[in-house]
Enzyme design. Structure first.
Site, PDB file in Angstrom:
ATOM      1  N   ASN A   1      23.095  33.911  -9.137  1.00 44.51           N
ATOM      2  CA  ASN A   1      22.557  32.748  -8.426  1.00 44.51           C
ATOM      3  C   ASN A   1      21.082  32.858  -8.063  1.00 44.51           C
ATOM      4  O   ASN A   1      20.506  31.903  -7.548  1.00 44.51           O
ATOM      5  CB  ASN A   1      23.388  32.418  -7.176  1.00 44.51           C
TER       6      ASN A   1
ATOM      7  N   TYR B   1      16.504  31.018   1.753  1.00 41.51           N
ATOM      8  CA  TYR B   1      15.833  31.796   0.709  1.00 41.51           C
ATOM      9  C   TYR B   1      14.387  31.391   0.462  1.00 41.51           C
ATOM     10  O   TYR B   1      13.701  32.039  -0.323  1.00 41.51           O
ATOM     11  CB  TYR B   1      16.626  31.686  -0.602  1.00 41.51           C
TER      12      TYR B   1
ATOM     13  N   ALA C   1      25.216  38.456  -4.366  1.00 38.76           N
ATOM     14  CA  ALA C   1      26.543  38.652  -3.788  1.00 38.76           C
ATOM     15  C   ALA C   1      27.228  39.915  -4.298  1.00 38.76           C
ATOM     16  O   ALA C   1      28.079  40.475  -3.601  1.00 38.76           O
ATOM     17  CB  ALA C   1      27.412  37.429  -4.063  1.00 38.76           C
TER      18      ALA C   1
ATOM     19  N   HIS D   1      17.158  42.322  -0.537  1.00 37.48           N
ATOM     20  CA  HIS D   1      17.766  41.018  -0.251  1.00 37.48           C
ATOM     21  C   HIS D   1      16.708  40.167   0.437  1.00 37.48           C
ATOM     22  O   HIS D   1      16.029  40.641   1.356  1.00 37.48           O
ATOM     23  CB  HIS D   1      18.993  41.148   0.652  1.00 37.48           C
TER      24      HIS D   1
END
Length: 145
Positions: A12, A24, A78, A101
């Site tokens: 993703n 994000y 994920a 992340h």
């Protein structure tokens, strides 16, 4: 050995810029990759960027890094919370891996609080937005010199 760093992105992350910009940000993956290539050049590295939505393909790239790179920056998406396969692949290679992340996984849903990657990685950077990739590149410069 070459002075190459692999920058790997998981599922993703190809949707950055469209997917939940409140979490994000507005940068696309191409924007982040371009910044990594520029920063890498300044740090004396060639950067190879790669994204896949498929776990096994990311495992293959980690294996390849052992022969072709001096380090890896990985945003497993994920898979960071679920993938024993990525954990094992990182443990199987000899080059340092930094987990990144964009969001602060510890400030999000509880299922995101645990990383399967962190125990196998040299370090983890989270919550600092796309700039975390650049910090990871600097860390790899320090680790590999």
């Amino acid at each position: 050995m070459s002075k190459t760093i692999f920058v790997l992105n998981g599922p993703n992350l190809n949707m950055l810029g469209k997917r939940e910009p409140g979490i994000y940000g507005g940068k696309t993956l191409k924007d982040i990759e371009s910044e990594c290539v520029t920063a890498g050049r300044e740090l004396g590295f060639e950067i190879e960027c790669f994204q896949s939505n498929h776990e096994g393909v990311l495992v293959d790239r980690l294996h390849e890094a052992d022969d072709r790179a001096v380090g890896v920056v990985i945003n497993p998406g994920a898979y960071g919370h679920t993938s024993i396969a990525l954990h094992d692949a990182i443990r199987a290679i000899s080059v340092p891996v930094i987990e990144v992340h964009i969001s602060n996984i510890h400030a999000r849903e509880e299922f995101r609080h645990k990383s399967m990657i962190a125990p196998a990685a040299k370090g983890m950077i989270c919550g600092l937005g796309p700039g975390g990739y650049l910090l990871a590149l600097r860390a790899l410069r320090d680790i590999t010199n």
